[in-house]
Write an enzyme that holds these catalytic residues in place. Structure first.
Site, PDB file in Angstrom:
ATOM      1  N   ALA A   1       0.840  -1.192   0.000  1.00  0.00           N
ATOM      2  CA  ALA A   1       0.000   0.000   0.000  1.00  0.00           C
ATOM      3  C   ALA A   1       0.877   1.245   0.000  1.00  0.00           C
ATOM      4  O   ALA A   1       2.027   1.211   0.450  1.00  0.00           O
ATOM      5  CB  ALA A   1      -0.932   0.007   1.216  1.00  0.00           C
ATOM      6  N   ASP A   2       0.322   2.324  -0.504  1.00  0.00           N
ATOM      7  CA  ASP A   2       1.016   3.608  -0.480  1.00  0.00           C
ATOM      8  C   ASP A   2      -0.023   4.693  -0.241  1.00  0.00           C
ATOM      9  O   ASP A   2      -1.020   4.765  -0.968  1.00  0.00           O
ATOM     10  CB  ASP A   2       1.764   3.865  -1.790  1.00  0.00           C
ATOM     11  CG  ASP A   2       2.697   5.057  -1.687  1.00  0.00           C
ATOM     12  OD1 ASP A   2       3.777   4.903  -1.099  1.00  0.00           O
ATOM     13  OD2 ASP A   2       2.330   6.146  -2.174  1.00  0.00           O
ATOM     14  N   THR A   3       0.193   5.504   0.779  1.00  0.00           N
ATOM     15  CA  THR A   3      -0.772   6.532   1.165  1.00  0.00           C
ATOM     16  C   THR A   3      -0.164   7.920   1.015  1.00  0.00           C
ATOM     17  O   THR A   3       0.971   8.155   1.421  1.00  0.00           O
ATOM     18  CB  THR A   3      -1.223   6.328   2.631  1.00  0.00           C
ATOM     19  OG1 THR A   3      -1.798   5.027   2.765  1.00  0.00           O
ATOM     20  CG2 THR A   3      -2.256   7.372   3.038  1.00  0.00           C
TER      21      THR A   3
END
Length: 198
Positions: free
Chosen positions: A71-73
């Site tokens: 994931a990348d936020t």
């Protein structure tokens, strides 16, 4: 049960994955290229980066049967990315810019298994009430904002800053759980099947 791998060093993502029943998983932190085309939309940016992370994690894991989650936020205000602050002055500047306004939090999620990678993005709108200089200074003094995109983590005291939220709360923490569950179903993984997760 498949081998689960979380390709992230985020303690919040570890907690959230355990919260939905995935208790046994390995942690891998791949070295991935996180550059991106600034002309992409926020959703395209986070999808691009988390897909690169998934591909790097697959090489590192060397396990074609593993279910790899990445994931990348990112935090965006008026279409501009707010990264992690470089110092306390930068953190204060970010928090003042968020004060009394609505910003967006975008998370890209990739699930990889074998030669298949599924990638989707989730976007949540977060509105801050007007913050006082004293509140900003006290929060910065805690040291908490220094390692967080946008200079805040919603799971801590900044929850007191939030006057409204539209979308997935867990997305703001870094892992949109509803979307992740729906994506895992495409890999024939049902998080309500306790035997499969044992």
């Amino acid at each position: 049960m498949p081998r689960f791998i979380l390709a992230s060093q985020s303690p919040r993502r570890r907690e959230l994955l355990g919260q939905i029943g995935v208790k046994n998983f390995d942690i891998l932190v791949p070295d991935a290229d996180e550059s991106y085309d600034p002309n992409l939309t926020p959703q395209e940016i986070v999808c691009s980066i988390c897909r690169k992370k998934a591909q790097a994690a697959q090489k590192l894991a060397a396990d074609n049967d593993a279910i790899i989650i990445t994931a990348d936020t990112m935090v965006f205000l008026d279409g501009m990315r707010l990264g992690k602050p470089v110092d306390e002055d930068d953190a204060a500047k970010m928090l003042r810019s968020l004060s009394g306004r609505t910003h967006t939090v975008c998370t890209g999620v990739s699930i990889a298994c074998g030669d298949r990678i599924e990638t989707q993005a989730e976007t949540t709108a977060v509105t801050f009430r007007t913050l006082t200089d004293a509140e900003i200074a006290a929060y910065i003094a805690s040291g908490d904002p220094m390692d967080k995109a946008g200079s805040y983590g919603i799971q801590g005291k900044p929850a007191l800053f939030v006057s409204g939220i539209e979308g997935d709360y867990f997305n703001v923490m870094g892992l949109p759980l509803h979307r992740l569950g729906q994506m895992l179903k495409k890999f024939e993984i049902d998080l309500f099947d306790e035997e499969a997760l044992a």
